[in-house]
Design a protein around this motif. Structure first.
Motif, PDB file in Angstrom:
ATOM      1  N   PHE A  69       8.311  25.789  -5.166  1.00  0.00           N
ATOM      2  CA  PHE A  69       8.144  27.230  -4.990  1.00  0.00           C
ATOM      3  C   PHE A  69       6.659  27.589  -4.997  1.00  0.00           C
ATOM      4  O   PHE A  69       6.187  28.367  -4.161  1.00  0.00           O
ATOM      5  N   ASN A  70       5.936  27.017  -5.933  1.00  0.00           N
ATOM      6  CA  ASN A  70       4.495  27.296  -6.040  1.00  0.00           C
ATOM      7  C   ASN A  70       3.730  26.838  -4.810  1.00  0.00           C
ATOM      8  O   ASN A  70       2.880  27.557  -4.281  1.00  0.00           O
ATOM      9  N   SER A  71       4.018  25.620  -4.347  1.00  0.00           N
ATOM     10  CA  SER A  71       3.267  25.059  -3.230  1.00  0.00           C
ATOM     11  C   SER A  71       3.523  25.781  -1.914  1.00  0.00           C
ATOM     12  O   SER A  71       2.678  25.780  -1.023  1.00  0.00           O
ATOM     13  N   SER A  72       4.684  26.420  -1.798  1.00  0.00           N
ATOM     14  CA  SER A  72       5.031  27.113  -0.554  1.00  0.00           C
ATOM     15  C   SER A  72       4.863  28.629  -0.652  1.00  0.00           C
ATOM     16  O   SER A  72       5.118  29.342   0.313  1.00  0.00           O
ATOM     17  N   SER A  89       2.248  30.754  -0.848  1.00  0.00           N
ATOM     18  CA  SER A  89       1.277  31.401   0.032  1.00  0.00           C
ATOM     19  C   SER A  89       1.790  31.476   1.468  1.00  0.00           C
ATOM     20  O   SER A  89       1.698  32.525   2.117  1.00  0.00           O
ATOM     21  N   GLN A  90       2.365  30.362   1.960  1.00  0.00           N
ATOM     22  CA  GLN A  90       2.893  30.347   3.317  1.00  0.00           C
ATOM     23  C   GLN A  90       4.084  31.292   3.461  1.00  0.00           C
ATOM     24  O   GLN A  90       4.225  31.994   4.465  1.00  0.00           O
ATOM     25  N   SER A  91       4.915  31.331   2.435  1.00  0.00           N
ATOM     26  CA  SER A  91       6.087  32.199   2.449  1.00  0.00           C
ATOM     27  C   SER A  91       5.681  33.672   2.419  1.00  0.00           C
ATOM     28  O   SER A  91       6.250  34.508   3.133  1.00  0.00           O
ATOM     29  N   ALA A  92       4.688  34.007   1.598  1.00  0.00           N
ATOM     30  CA  ALA A  92       4.209  35.389   1.501  1.00  0.00           C
ATOM     31  C   ALA A  92       3.566  35.837   2.816  1.00  0.00           C
ATOM     32  O   ALA A  92       3.735  36.992   3.239  1.00  0.00           O
ATOM     33  N   THR A  93       2.847  34.932   3.457  1.00  0.00           N
ATOM     34  CA  THR A  93       2.222  35.249   4.746  1.00  0.00           C
ATOM     35  C   THR A  93       3.281  35.523   5.806  1.00  0.00           C
ATOM     36  O   THR A  93       3.149  36.445   6.621  1.00  0.00           O
ATOM     37  N   LEU A  94       4.345  34.716   5.792  1.00  0.00           N
ATOM     38  CA  LEU A  94       5.444  34.918   6.737  1.00  0.00           C
ATOM     39  C   LEU A  94       6.133  36.255   6.491  1.00  0.00           C
ATOM     40  O   LEU A  94       6.471  36.975   7.435  1.00  0.00           O
ATOM     41  N   PHE A  95       6.312  36.603   5.227  1.00  0.00           N
ATOM     42  CA  PHE A  95       6.925  37.889   4.874  1.00  0.00           C
ATOM     43  C   PHE A  95       6.110  39.046   5.448  1.00  0.00           C
ATOM     44  O   PHE A  95       6.665  39.979   6.040  1.00  0.00           O
ATOM     45  N   ALA A  96       4.794  38.991   5.271  1.00  0.00           N
ATOM     46  CA  ALA A  96       3.922  40.058   5.786  1.00  0.00           C
ATOM     47  C   ALA A  96       4.004  40.141   7.307  1.00  0.00           C
ATOM     48  O   ALA A  96       4.068  41.241   7.876  1.00  0.00           O
ATOM     49  N   LYS A  97       4.007  38.998   7.959  1.00  0.00           N
ATOM     50  CA  LYS A  97       4.091  38.973   9.431  1.00  0.00           C
ATOM     51  C   LYS A  97       5.393  39.607   9.911  1.00  0.00           C
ATOM     52  O   LYS A  97       5.423  40.384  10.862  1.00  0.00           O
ATOM     53  N   TYR A  98       6.484  39.270   9.218  1.00  0.00           N
ATOM     54  CA  TYR A  98       7.799  39.820   9.568  1.00  0.00           C
ATOM     55  C   TYR A  98       7.845  41.329   9.340  1.00  0.00           C
ATOM     56  O   TYR A  98       8.294  42.091  10.201  1.00  0.00           O
ATOM     57  N   GLN A  99       7.393  41.775   8.175  1.00  0.00           N
ATOM     58  CA  GLN A  99       7.463  43.197   7.836  1.00  0.00           C
ATOM     59  C   GLN A  99       6.643  44.051   8.816  1.00  0.00           C
ATOM     60  O   GLN A  99       7.072  45.130   9.224  1.00  0.00           O
ATOM     61  N   ASP A 138       5.506  47.831   8.833  1.00  0.00           N
ATOM     62  CA  ASP A 138       4.773  48.066   7.589  1.00  0.00           C
ATOM     63  C   ASP A 138       3.272  47.909   7.836  1.00  0.00           C
ATOM     64  O   ASP A 138       2.851  47.198   8.763  1.00  0.00           O
ATOM     65  N   THR A 139       2.483  48.545   7.006  1.00  0.00           N
ATOM     66  CA  THR A 139       1.041  48.334   7.037  1.00  0.00           C
ATOM     67  C   THR A 139       0.724  47.125   6.154  1.00  0.00           C
ATOM     68  O   THR A 139       1.529  46.759   5.285  1.00  0.00           O
ATOM     69  N   PRO A 140      -0.423  46.489   6.336  1.00  0.00           N
ATOM     70  CA  PRO A 140      -0.768  45.323   5.505  1.00  0.00           C
ATOM     71  C   PRO A 140      -0.710  45.607   4.004  1.00  0.00           C
ATOM     72  O   PRO A 140      -0.318  44.738   3.226  1.00  0.00           O
ATOM     73  N   SER A 141      -1.076  46.815   3.607  1.00  0.00           N
ATOM     74  CA  SER A 141      -1.062  47.142   2.174  1.00  0.00           C
ATOM     75  C   SER A 141       0.349  47.273   1.619  1.00  0.00           C
ATOM     76  O   SER A 141       0.544  47.239   0.408  1.00  0.00           O
ATOM     77  N   GLU A 142       1.322  47.440   2.499  1.00  0.00           N
ATOM     78  CA  GLU A 142       2.712  47.594   2.055  1.00  0.00           C
ATOM     79  C   GLU A 142       3.453  46.270   1.943  1.00  0.00           C
ATOM     80  O   GLU A 142       4.591  46.245   1.461  1.00  0.00           O
ATOM     81  N   CYS A 143       2.839  45.184   2.379  1.00  0.00           N
ATOM     82  CA  CYS A 143       3.555  43.900   2.356  1.00  0.00           C
ATOM     83  C   CYS A 143       2.638  42.752   1.931  1.00  0.00           C
ATOM     84  O   CYS A 143       2.715  41.655   2.486  1.00  0.00           O
ATOM     85  N   LEU A 201      10.869  40.155  -3.713  1.00  0.00           N
ATOM     86  CA  LEU A 201      11.698  38.985  -3.416  1.00  0.00           C
ATOM     87  C   LEU A 201      11.504  37.795  -4.353  1.00  0.00           C
ATOM     88  O   LEU A 201      12.209  36.797  -4.218  1.00  0.00           O
ATOM     89  N   CYS A 202      10.559  37.891  -5.275  1.00  0.00           N
ATOM     90  CA  CYS A 202      10.339  36.782  -6.212  1.00  0.00           C
ATOM     91  C   CYS A 202      10.699  37.151  -7.642  1.00  0.00           C
ATOM     92  O   CYS A 202      11.051  36.272  -8.437  1.00  0.00           O
ATOM     93  N   ASP A 203      10.567  38.414  -8.000  1.00  0.00           N
ATOM     94  CA  ASP A 203      10.965  38.859  -9.339  1.00  0.00           C
ATOM     95  C   ASP A 203      12.478  39.042  -9.368  1.00  0.00           C
ATOM     96  O   ASP A 203      13.023  39.887  -8.651  1.00  0.00           O
ATOM     97  N   SER A 204      13.140  38.261 -10.158  1.00  0.00           N
ATOM     98  CA  SER A 204      14.596  38.369 -10.295  1.00  0.00           C
ATOM     99  C   SER A 204      14.950  38.436 -11.771  1.00  0.00           C
ATOM    100  O   SER A 204      14.374  37.706 -12.586  1.00  0.00           O
ATOM    101  N   PRO A 205      15.896  39.282 -12.137  1.00  0.00           N
ATOM    102  CA  PRO A 205      16.290  39.353 -13.540  1.00  0.00           C
ATOM    103  C   PRO A 205      17.249  38.226 -13.938  1.00  0.00           C
ATOM    104  O   PRO A 205      17.516  38.036 -15.113  1.00  0.00           O
ATOM    105  N   LEU A 206      17.757  37.475 -12.943  1.00  0.00           N
ATOM    106  CA  LEU A 206      18.792  36.485 -13.228  1.00  0.00           C
ATOM    107  C   LEU A 206      18.226  35.289 -13.989  1.00  0.00           C
ATOM    108  O   LEU A 206      17.218  34.698 -13.599  1.00  0.00           O
TER     109      LEU A 206
END
Length: 561
Positions: A327-330, A332-342, A348-353, A362-367
């Motif tokens: 999870f840690n190693s991926s 940055s790449q995952s967050a970048t993909l999320f921003a590109k998608y949003q 969305d604007t860059p500041s919103e994603c 998508l990473c903070d979960s109470p479970l």
């Protein structure tokens, strides 16, 4: 700022470190009530009802009405029970639409993977992926996509502010415990041969197929099946009429006629001597019939690619935990993909994603992750299902693995690969994944797709994954979607349970038994009422308990300051 990010203005509480510390507590009764599991425990802060905020489905500026609570921690069993009562999470915020008041009622929908057969359009998506992987073909076939880009609309439905800052310290969330308690566990070419196979099946099966039914649906299936189907003409622009069976091909009609004829012929042949049919012929027919069975999702997904395949696709299941190396190693790449998608899909604007928004959403979960011996090998909790194409992440499906289901939370993907219909493809992969988990954990047999919103045409696609059920908003029993659609054509809010005498079996019966966390002490609400100073909060606690149900209200801890 978009509606998804209104919730993100909330400041989360620091992680709760559960410690069992024996300290003197006044009173024998309070000592018994102060027992708490050192690990898995649900702590929620109830926010109440919010009315008149924007709707992402009908664009109403003030149509949304929902109830919400912040989950500081939550067991997978508690969340399973909550979604079976119409709740859903976005990050650590758990919300429930007020169905008879909100502008676009959102009905919890679940698919039955054990009995799922892909439709023609589903097979097209699967074949398209295979063709792309094998030959690099990126051609787009018109009309083969379904609008399953993501569950964004589900996720942003909770968009309102609970409070800007929390005045609750970390220490207040650490209950004082006297002793440790037990953990909560909780297109076939040979039509003739296929018909003979079906004849054999029909003669052997004297009972309907056994389905996996949870405790909420038990006892309600007979009432559900007896519901009268009323076929209605779909309104213009509202999509396909899902209350009617799919259009039948001439090929299927011919097969049905042949089946009927074969049944008659076999009945007559059984009156003669069994030796009239050669064993070799029967063996040959059975082997051909097996080869001619309809293809399953797995037949498309796990097919071997040629050695010279153009692309390689790998699907990795990664726990949502910053302590996990993958999870840690991926991240940055995952967050970048999320921003590109949003930015590309949802504008969305860059500041919103950014990474902060990605983490909160998508990473903070109470479970709380759990790994019981009887559970799946990966355990229960929140996961990212990453789709790696030639060493690069092109899509991520966010899912929760719970005791009875896989719950789809969100999907984001690389817009450059839109031609692969990744929304549909990922849903089919998640259905196949649910079937795989079921082999180890027999009770895990459903795939929850979030909310079905009949009043929003673009959200009706979820009804195409069949067989599926909708949750009755009044009695919380599951009803086959085919029986719900006719009534939804006439009214956007419906009670699906046709038994008018039926009530919510899990409703609150004893308010005094609701568990409360007050000044680091776990106690029943009846005791908290006596200790509380200031105006009564009974109405708020009553509302909370009625919506989470008696079982959850006695198991979860309701934080009271």
């Amino acid at each position: 700022m978009g509606p998804m990010h209104v919730v993100e203005q909330l400041r989360p509480f620091p992680p709760v470190e559960w410690r069992c510390r024996a300290q003197p507590v006044a009173g024998c009764e309070l000592s018994k009530l102060g027992r708490l599991c050192t690990m898995h425990c649900t702590v929620v802060e109830y926010s109440g009802c919010k009315e008149g905020y924007p709707c992402g489905y009908c664009a109403s500026a003030q149509g949304k009405v929902s109830i919400g609570m912040w989950a500081h921690s939550m067991t997978v069993q508690d969340y399973q029970d909550l979604i079976d009562r119409g709740w859903r999470r976005s990050g650590k915020y758990v919300y429930k639409p007020i169905m008879n008041q909100t502008c676009c009622p959102q009905y919890t929908i679940r698919c039955q993977p054990l009995h799922f057969q892909p439709s023609k359009s589903h097979k097209k998506v699967l074949k398209k992926m295979l063709k792309f992987l094998a030959k690099g073909d990126s051609s787009k076939v018109a009309g083969d996509e379904e609008p399953m880009d993501s569950h964004r609309e589900d996720a942003i439905a909770c968009s309102f502010v609970l409070k800007n800052e929390s005045d609750i310290s970390q220490s207040e969330l650490k209950p004082l415990s006297v002793e440790e308690t037990e953990r909560v566990e909780t297109e076939d070419n040979n039509e003739e041969e296929e018909m003979k196979k079906e004849v054999t099946v029909k003669k052997v099966e004297s009972e309907p197929p056994q389905t996996c039914v949870d405790k909420d649906s038990a006892g309600s299936s007979e009432r559900s099946n007896s519901a009268k189907l009323v076929h209605t003409t779909p309104k213009p622009g509202k999509g396909a009429d899902l209350s009617k069976p799919p259009c039948r091909k001439a090929k299927d009609i011919r097969k049905e006629r042949k089946l009927h004829k074969l049944l008659q012929n076999q009945t007559h042949s059984l009156e003669g001597t069994p030796s009239q049919v050669e064993p070799q012929v029967l063996l040959s027919q059975n082997s051909k019939s097996k080869a001619n069975q309809p293809k399953s999702i797995e037949d498309f997904i796990f097919v071997s690619l040629p050695d010279d395949a153009t692309h390689q696709l790998e699907v990795r299941l990664v726990p949502v935990s910053f302590e996990d190396p993958q999870f840690n190693s991926s991240f940055s790449q995952s967050a970048t993909l999320f921003a590109k998608y949003q930015m590309a899909i949802h504008k969305d604007t860059p500041s919103e994603c950014g990474e902060y928004e990605f983490t909160r959403f998508l990473c903070d979960s109470p479970l709380e992750a759990e790994n019981p011996p009887s559970g799946p090998d990966c355990g229960y909790g929140s996961f990212h299902q990453q789709y790696w194409l030639d060493g690069k992440i092109i899509a991520v499906g966010v899912i929760d693995i719970l005791p009875y289901c896989v719950s789809s939370v969100y999907l984001y993907y690389d817009p450059d690969y839109t031609f692969l219909s990744l929304g549909v493809y990922s849903a089919l992969r998640e259905i196949a994944f649910t079937r795989q988990l079921h082999e180890k954990a027999s009770e895990l047999c459903y795939y929850y797709m979030g909310f079905y919103i009949h009043s929003c045409p673009k959200m009706r696609y979820k009804g195409q994954y069949r067989p599926s059920d909708l949750l009755c908003p009044e009695t919380y029993v599951w009803v086959p979607i085919e029986q719900c659609l006719p009534t939804l054509e006439h009214s956007k809010y419906c009670r699906f349970n046709q038994d008018l005498k039926a009530v919510d079996e899990g409703c609150i019966k004893e308010l005094g038994r609701v568990r409360v966390l007050h000044k680091r002490i776990v106690m029943p609400y009846s005791m908290y009422k006596k200790r509380r100073k200031g105006p009564s909060d009974e109405a708020s606690v009553q509302q909370y308990a009625s919506l989470v149900g008696q079982t959850c209200s006695e198991r979860m801890l309701l934080f009271r300051s």
